[in-house]
Design a protein around this motif. Structure first.
Motif, short mmCIF file in Angstrom:
data_model
loop_
_atom_site.label_atom_id
_atom_site.label_comp_id
_atom_site.label_asym_id
_atom_site.label_seq_id
_atom_site.Cartn_x
_atom_site.Cartn_y
_atom_site.Cartn_z
N PHE A 485 52.31 24.24 37.22
CA PHE A 485 53.47 24.84 37.88
C PHE A 485 54.03 23.87 38.90
N VAL A 486 55.32 23.64 38.82
CA VAL A 486 55.99 22.80 39.80
C VAL A 486 57.09 23.58 40.50
N GLY A 487 57.09 24.89 40.34
CA GLY A 487 58.14 25.71 40.94
C GLY A 487 57.60 27.03 41.44
N TYR A 488 58.38 27.66 42.28
CA TYR A 488 58.04 28.96 42.87
C TYR A 488 57.93 30.02 41.77
N GLN A 489 56.94 30.88 41.89
CA GLN A 489 56.73 31.98 40.96
C GLN A 489 56.91 33.30 41.71
N ALA A 490 58.00 34.00 41.44
CA ALA A 490 58.31 35.23 42.16
C ALA A 490 57.34 36.34 41.78
N LYS A 491 57.04 37.19 42.73
CA LYS A 491 56.18 38.33 42.48
C LYS A 491 56.77 39.19 41.37
N GLY A 492 55.88 39.67 40.48
CA GLY A 492 56.33 40.49 39.37
C GLY A 492 56.62 39.71 38.11
N THR A 493 56.56 38.39 38.16
CA THR A 493 56.82 37.58 36.98
C THR A 493 55.50 37.15 36.35
N PRO A 494 55.51 36.84 35.03
CA PRO A 494 54.28 36.36 34.40
C PRO A 494 53.75 35.09 35.03
N GLY A 495 54.66 34.21 35.47
CA GLY A 495 54.21 32.97 36.11
C GLY A 495 53.39 33.25 37.35
N HIS A 496 53.80 34.23 38.14
CA HIS A 496 53.04 34.59 39.34
C HIS A 496 51.68 35.13 38.96
N ALA A 497 51.62 35.95 37.91
CA ALA A 497 50.33 36.50 37.47
C ALA A 497 49.40 35.39 36.99
N ILE A 498 49.93 34.45 36.21
CA ILE A 498 49.11 33.34 35.71
C ILE A 498 48.63 32.49 36.87
N GLN A 499 49.52 32.19 37.78
CA GLN A 499 49.16 31.35 38.92
C GLN A 499 48.15 32.03 39.83
N THR A 500 48.25 33.35 39.94
CA THR A 500 47.36 34.11 40.82
C THR A 500 46.01 34.36 40.18
N TYR A 501 46.01 34.85 38.95
CA TYR A 501 44.76 35.30 38.32
C TYR A 501 44.12 34.26 37.41
N GLY A 502 44.89 33.25 36.98
CA GLY A 502 44.30 32.23 36.12
C GLY A 502 43.13 31.51 36.76
N PRO A 503 43.24 31.09 38.03
CA PRO A 503 42.10 30.41 38.66
C PRO A 503 40.88 31.30 38.82
N LYS A 504 41.05 32.62 38.69
CA LYS A 504 39.92 33.54 38.81
C LYS A 504 39.38 33.94 37.44
N GLY A 505 39.92 33.32 36.37
CA GLY A 505 39.48 33.69 35.05
C GLY A 505 40.04 35.03 34.61
#
Length: 598
Positions: A485-505
């Protein structure tokens, strides 16, 4: 009732949906932007998910629409505005006039119809309404006994064609005048192609964006080196690096800097070949072209690797954690590096971002093979950049990239110098452009099956639609691949979910289906197209005459409040009286006799 007055129809309580109405008198008003709401902003507050697409304000006094730039969160509701009956001109910069029809054609397809004849009629209407304004020239909006209004655009440094707007209002009968400035989205320094914004001379009222009003950007001067280092780390997983990127601005900046990396590596390899015996220089791998990748029905071996001819700067602990040791990232999975432009794709965000439990630790360990980031450093084998395929898989981004190439007069001097030296920063040899859906599917299948080293840039930037979704569905479950990710991921978007929960598996919902995240997830800073807190404050304090009223918009609550407080402190420090700063909350008196709203 005194004039001027300002009504906010979007981006008042959030980041997206920019739309502001300047009432100059009882019969004349100007609409500044008409953008799409995205992510959590797309639902009516308290309205149980109701859409915010319709135009819910009267149009009878609006004489013109002023477009600050063509990102979708600033222009995405124009089709609805036209459908609601708006018949006035659409004012914008000369570069934006070239880009806007491309954006609105795509928005119309997604929102209304894919019938080609209807699309062409709609675009004809848009183009007939466009009034392209050069920078730094005054344009008269109204000239009557009651009101003289003129408008001027200045470079905003956000994307090509972006502008902030100066509006001079004179009321001859009352003997009064006001200057109002709408910042639009202000850019950060050291951006490819663009010259940084210069503050206006003065403003009585300033409507100021606050996207990054609560933070400072990382050093943009070294972001190319960080990009190179993070990709090097990611490619050690022997897979593909997926970069979700917005079609306008971010994609072109990435191509510009990837070309610089390839150029630097090629020069370094040639220098190495000139000083070492030929047998010590690795033989180049076969070139990988679009036809090979798109039409291949058999697996090909991974691209050759070679010794690095130029040193890679060491990653920070946070960057290593983002690439390799995903458990070491902050609790919310987002570092200060995850910054970028918003909402410049053409579909609203529609993914679930609800709280979800992480996968069991033993499952994460078994599937991902996590390593301690603090102990993991790059080895000495690095990617053969001159042979690495850079795949641009976005028809819309390809159209914008072609338009960028035609807008060279608006590039900064550094970018023009590269072209003069014979380089092609947006059409270099390793760049593979995918247009047809058939070739897109072949690329997805090929990379999924082979995990071939490659960099894929695809929209949308927040993973809320577009071709990146197909890559994510196919590759998120494979630990060999990485998402950068090189850009902001707004809350409620899939990118935000991946960025938030991906590192936690964790997992993400894409098109209503759950996908577990095994791929590496990383973020890198310095790519924000927005000014940070210092840049926003400098925009105000760089004026000869500081505003007496500042309306802070286009930001999350925390960002608006932080910027408001910093502005208030700057006024106090310089002993500037009579400022009213509003951020959408209650107002209170400042020590200088003005007011400050939180």
């Amino acid at each position: 009732m005194g004039y001027p007055q300002i009504e906010h129809h979007g981006a008042k309580d959030g980041v997206t949906g920019s739309c502001h109405q300047l009432d100059m008198n009882a019969t004349t008003s100007l609409l500044v932007d008409c953008g799409l709401f995205q992510g959590d902003d797309a639902s009516i507050p308290g309205g149980e998910g109701g859409s915010r697409l319709p135009i819910d304000f009267p149009l009878d006094t609006i004489k013109a629409l002023m477009v600050t730039h063509v990102h979708i969160d600033h222009v995405g509701r124009i089709p609805y505005l036209l459908a609601a009956g708006f018949e006035g001109p659409i004012l914008c910069s000369e570069a934006s006039a070239k880009l806007l029809p491309i954006v609105l054609e795509d928005a119309f397809k997604l929102s209304f119809s894919r019938d080609q004849q209807r699309i062409e009629r709609y675009i004809d209407i848009v183009e007939s309404r466009l009034v392209a304004l050069p920078y730094q020239h005054w344009f008269t909006l109204a000239d009557t006994d009651e009101l003289n209004a003129r408008i001027r655009l200045q470079r905003a440094g956000h994307i090509i064609g972006s502008a902030y707007v100066e509006i001079d209002l004179n009321y001859p009968q009352a003997g009064e005048s006001k200057r109002i400035v709408f910042s639009g989205d202000l850019g950060a320094p050291h951006a490819p192609f663009l010259m940084p914004p210069q503050p206006p001379e003065r403003a009585d009222i300033l409507v100021l964006e606050s996207t990054y009003g609560d933070r400072l950007h990382e050093d943009r001067k070294t972001r190319r080196q960080r990009l190179e280092a993070v990709i090097e780390q990611a490619l050690q997983d022997q897979g593909t690096v997926l970069i979700p990127a917005f079609s306008i601005g971010r994609t072109q900046e990435l191509l510009y800097e990837l070309e610089e990396i390839i150029h630097t590596r090629s020069v370094g390899a040639n220098s190495l070949a000139n000083v070492l015996p030929s047998e010590t220089v690795p033989a180049p791998s076969a070139s990988v072209g679009a036809s090979l990748l798109a039409n291949s029905t058999t697996d090909r071996p991974p691209l050759a690797t070679e010794m690095s001819a130029t040193p890679i700067p060491p990653l920070s602990t946070e960057e290593r954690a983002g690439v390799r040791g995903r458990e070491a990232m902050p609790e919310n999975g987002i570092t200060s590096e995850s910054a970028g432009v918003r909402g410049n794709e053409t579909s609203p965000a529609i993914s679930s971002d609800a709280e979800q439990p992480p996968l069991p630790l033993r499952e994460r360990a078994g599937e991902r093979g996590q390593k301690d980031a603090a102990n993991h450093l790059p080895d000495q084998t690095t990617t053969n950049w001159p042979e690495l395929p850079i795949i641009l898989d976005s028809p819309l981004a390809s159209r914008f990239t072609a338009a960028y190439r035609e807008l060279k007069p608006f590039w900064n001097q550094e970018a023009r110098d590269r072209v003069q030296s014979g380089r092609r920063p947006l059409s270099f040899e390793q760049l593979i452009t995918i247009d047809s859906h058939r070739d897109h599917q072949r690329i997805v299948n090929h990379l999924t099956q082979t995990a071939s080293p490659a960099i894929v840039i695809a929209g949308s930037g927040m993973c809320s639609g577009g071709r990146i979704v197909n890559y994510l569905k196919a590759m998120l479950g494979d630990k060999r691949h990485n998402v950068l990710f090189v850009g902001y991921q707004a809350k409620g978007t899939p990118g935000h979910a991946i960025q938030t929960y991906g590192p936690k598996g964790g997992y993400v919902n894409l098109d209503g289906e759950r996908f577990d995240i095994r791929a590496g997830i990383s973020s890198i800073g310095g790519y924000s197209a927005h000014a940070d807190q210092n840049g926003l404050v400098d925009f105000v304090t760089g004026m000869q005459q500081w505003p007496t009223e500042i309306r802070v918009v286009h930001g999350e609550k925390r960002a608006k409040q932080a910027l408001g407080a910093q502005l208030h402190a700057s006024y106090k420090q310089q002993n500037r009286p009579d400022v009213r700063i509003t951020t959408g909350g209650m107002e209170g008196m400042s020590e200088q006799g003005g007011s400050y709203g939180s």
